[in-house]
Design a protein around this motif. Sequence first.
Motif, mmCIF file in Angstrom:
data_model
loop_
_atom_site.group_PDB
_atom_site.id
_atom_site.type_symbol
_atom_site.label_atom_id
_atom_site.label_comp_id
_atom_site.label_asym_id
_atom_site.label_seq_id
_atom_site.Cartn_x
_atom_site.Cartn_y
_atom_site.Cartn_z
ATOM 1 N N LYS A 190 0.821 -1.211 0.000
ATOM 2 C CA LYS A 190 0.000 0.000 0.000
ATOM 3 C C LYS A 190 0.859 1.267 0.000
ATOM 4 O O LYS A 190 0.543 2.245 -0.677
ATOM 5 C CB LYS A 190 -0.920 0.002 1.225
ATOM 6 N N LEU A 191 1.939 1.249 0.757
ATOM 7 C CA LEU A 191 2.808 2.415 0.815
ATOM 8 C C LEU A 191 3.452 2.696 -0.532
ATOM 9 O O LEU A 191 3.553 3.855 -0.954
ATOM 10 C CB LEU A 191 3.895 2.194 1.878
ATOM 11 N N VAL A 192 3.891 1.646 -1.216
ATOM 12 C CA VAL A 192 4.482 1.831 -2.545
ATOM 13 C C VAL A 192 3.429 2.336 -3.526
ATOM 14 O O VAL A 192 3.670 3.245 -4.329
ATOM 15 C CB VAL A 192 5.114 0.519 -3.044
ATOM 16 N N GLU A 193 2.236 1.777 -3.439
ATOM 17 C CA GLU A 193 1.168 2.142 -4.366
ATOM 18 C C GLU A 193 0.714 3.584 -4.186
ATOM 19 O O GLU A 193 0.416 4.278 -5.158
ATOM 20 C CB GLU A 193 -0.015 1.196 -4.175
ATOM 21 N N HIS A 194 0.664 4.060 -2.945
ATOM 22 C CA HIS A 194 0.146 5.394 -2.660
ATOM 23 C C HIS A 194 1.248 6.433 -2.455
ATOM 24 O O HIS A 194 0.968 7.543 -1.999
ATOM 25 C CB HIS A 194 -0.750 5.361 -1.420
ATOM 26 N N ALA A 195 2.495 6.092 -2.791
ATOM 27 C CA ALA A 195 3.601 7.031 -2.617
ATOM 28 C C ALA A 195 3.392 8.284 -3.468
ATOM 29 O O ALA A 195 2.914 8.216 -4.599
ATOM 30 C CB ALA A 195 4.925 6.360 -2.981
ATOM 31 N N ARG A 198 7.317 11.015 -6.559
ATOM 32 C CA ARG A 198 8.556 10.267 -6.807
ATOM 33 C C ARG A 198 9.064 9.504 -5.587
ATOM 34 O O ARG A 198 10.247 9.156 -5.493
ATOM 35 C CB ARG A 198 9.673 11.204 -7.297
ATOM 36 N N PHE A 199 8.162 9.235 -4.640
ATOM 37 C CA PHE A 199 8.583 8.647 -3.374
ATOM 38 C C PHE A 199 8.519 7.127 -3.371
ATOM 39 O O PHE A 199 8.983 6.493 -2.425
ATOM 40 C CB PHE A 199 7.703 9.215 -2.251
ATOM 41 N N ASP A 200 7.952 6.517 -4.407
ATOM 42 C CA ASP A 200 7.758 5.067 -4.395
ATOM 43 C C ASP A 200 9.083 4.305 -4.359
ATOM 44 O O ASP A 200 9.232 3.328 -3.615
ATOM 45 C CB ASP A 200 6.907 4.624 -5.591
ATOM 46 N N VAL A 201 10.066 4.754 -5.138
ATOM 47 C CA VAL A 201 11.357 4.062 -5.162
ATOM 48 C C VAL A 201 12.098 4.280 -3.846
ATOM 49 O O VAL A 201 12.808 3.380 -3.374
ATOM 50 C CB VAL A 201 12.192 4.538 -6.364
ATOM 51 N N TYR A 202 11.916 5.444 -3.258
ATOM 52 C CA TYR A 202 12.527 5.694 -1.952
ATOM 53 C C TYR A 202 11.999 4.692 -0.922
ATOM 54 O O TYR A 202 12.772 4.105 -0.154
ATOM 55 C CB TYR A 202 12.222 7.128 -1.512
ATOM 56 N N VAL A 203 10.688 4.485 -0.909
ATOM 57 C CA VAL A 203 10.080 3.512 -0.003
ATOM 58 C C VAL A 203 10.639 2.122 -0.264
ATOM 59 O O VAL A 203 10.945 1.364 0.674
ATOM 60 C CB VAL A 203 8.552 3.522 -0.144
ATOM 61 N N GLN A 204 10.812 1.767 -1.516
ATOM 62 C CA GLN A 204 11.321 0.440 -1.842
ATOM 63 C C GLN A 204 12.777 0.262 -1.416
ATOM 64 O O GLN A 204 13.170 -0.835 -1.000
ATOM 65 C CB GLN A 204 11.178 0.201 -3.349
ATOM 66 N N ALA A 308 -2.205 8.462 2.919
ATOM 67 C CA ALA A 308 -2.930 7.981 1.742
ATOM 68 C C ALA A 308 -3.069 6.463 1.755
ATOM 69 O O ALA A 308 -4.087 5.912 1.307
ATOM 70 C CB ALA A 308 -2.211 8.432 0.469
ATOM 71 N N ALA A 309 -2.056 5.776 2.288
ATOM 72 C CA ALA A 309 -2.086 4.310 2.324
ATOM 73 C C ALA A 309 -2.880 3.781 3.513
ATOM 74 O O ALA A 309 -3.248 2.599 3.523
ATOM 75 C CB ALA A 309 -0.663 3.768 2.371
ATOM 76 N N GLY A 310 -3.131 4.642 4.505
ATOM 77 C CA GLY A 310 -3.837 4.178 5.702
ATOM 78 C C GLY A 310 -3.008 3.231 6.542
ATOM 79 O O GLY A 310 -3.549 2.330 7.184
ATOM 80 N N VAL A 311 -1.679 3.436 6.559
ATOM 81 C CA VAL A 311 -0.762 2.558 7.291
ATOM 82 C C VAL A 311 -0.120 3.361 8.413
ATOM 83 O O VAL A 311 0.390 4.456 8.199
ATOM 84 C CB VAL A 311 0.331 1.991 6.362
ATOM 85 N N ASP A 312 -0.136 2.818 9.624
ATOM 86 C CA ASP A 312 0.418 3.503 10.790
ATOM 87 C C ASP A 312 1.745 2.873 11.181
ATOM 88 O O ASP A 312 1.791 1.881 11.914
ATOM 89 C CB ASP A 312 -0.571 3.446 11.961
#
Length: 395
Positions: A190-195, A198-204, A308-312
């Motif tokens: 969810k975090l990658v999807e809702h990044a 340009r933050f998705d690769v950072y999360v990965q 956005a991902a709803g993750v705590d």
Amino acid sequence: MTQRRNRRSSVEDRWRKRDGTPSANDGKGKRWRARYVDDDAREHSKGFTRKVDAQAWLNEITSAQVTGSYVDPVRGSITFTRFYEDWSARQVWVPSTRTNADYVAKVVPFKAKAMSAIRRSDIEAWVKSMVDAGLAATTIKTRYNIARSIFRAARLDKIVAGDPTENVTLPRARRRDATMTIPSAGDVAKLVEHAVDRFDVYVQLCAFAGLRLGEAAGVQVGDIDFLRRQLSVARQIQRDGNRPRVAPPKYGSERVVYLPEDLVEALSRHVARWTPEGPADRWLFTDDEGVPWFDNRVGWRWRKTRAAAGVDCRLHDLRHFYASGLIAAGCDVVTVQRALGHSTATTTLSTYAHLWPSAEDRTRSATAGLMTMVSEAAADALRTDGPNQAGDLGV
């Protein structure tokens, strides 16, 4: 009366002339004067009513000089704040360490006291006040360690005779396994999807390569070896005021991280889209002006992505997710240590020991394997020899 003299110390009758005859002031005030010269060639003296007291004081000073516990009474009178200002100016610190140390020196309740007058009770009262204020045990320990480093430096500089912070009882921190949060695979997806932005690769990079916040921000395109599928962690980005500052990784964390194929492809797409051309030392993550991200710029992207991902969870919890994956896959402690960039295997074990299988877990797995082998053997016998043969196996 006989006088005791030498080049560095003496006990003298203040009211006798050099020829031994009494002076006009004989018998008035503190008659005996003890004097000594310190290692910096400064003379110190003190008056006493009785000669025996003067000699006892001088003997105590001499013993302290011999054993190395001597404290200069003049230098020991400087305040905690004054000593910290002088000492901290000589320290080689990263900005975050200096900020934390400056804060501690500013808020300690004994900052205006002379260094030699600060007692263990002052430290204990300070620790208790932090506990009463509801500060976390880890925060209290960090601040205490900063104060302790200051007093250790003062002792080495002969400002104080002892360390008042020694063996002070601190509040007990909660166990790592009780406080650690590890996101699920679904949370990371969810975090990658809702990044955002340009933050998705950072999360990965945090979740699948175990990079810390500053390490991920400090990646340059030239650090990525796309053919060998590996990443060199060679620096981190820290915040200095409101600007980024390039620094070495934390405590010798330079390392090579081996990347999964999917992450290599994600990095390749990111480079092709956002920074396709330029020197090898161009930043992987920058703002529109080409300035690399640092903690506050990473922070707002993380907060928006998490909402956005709803993750705590914290961004650092992605590093725990990476470590838990390595351990679940059967990696030994040294492999995990090197992948995470820990300075020692002890650090890795103190953080993640609860994730490794226990002796009970290994025993159950081994026993289950034995039962599986027997069951398979029985099934083979049944197929090959028929029911009578199989019955001999107790099936």
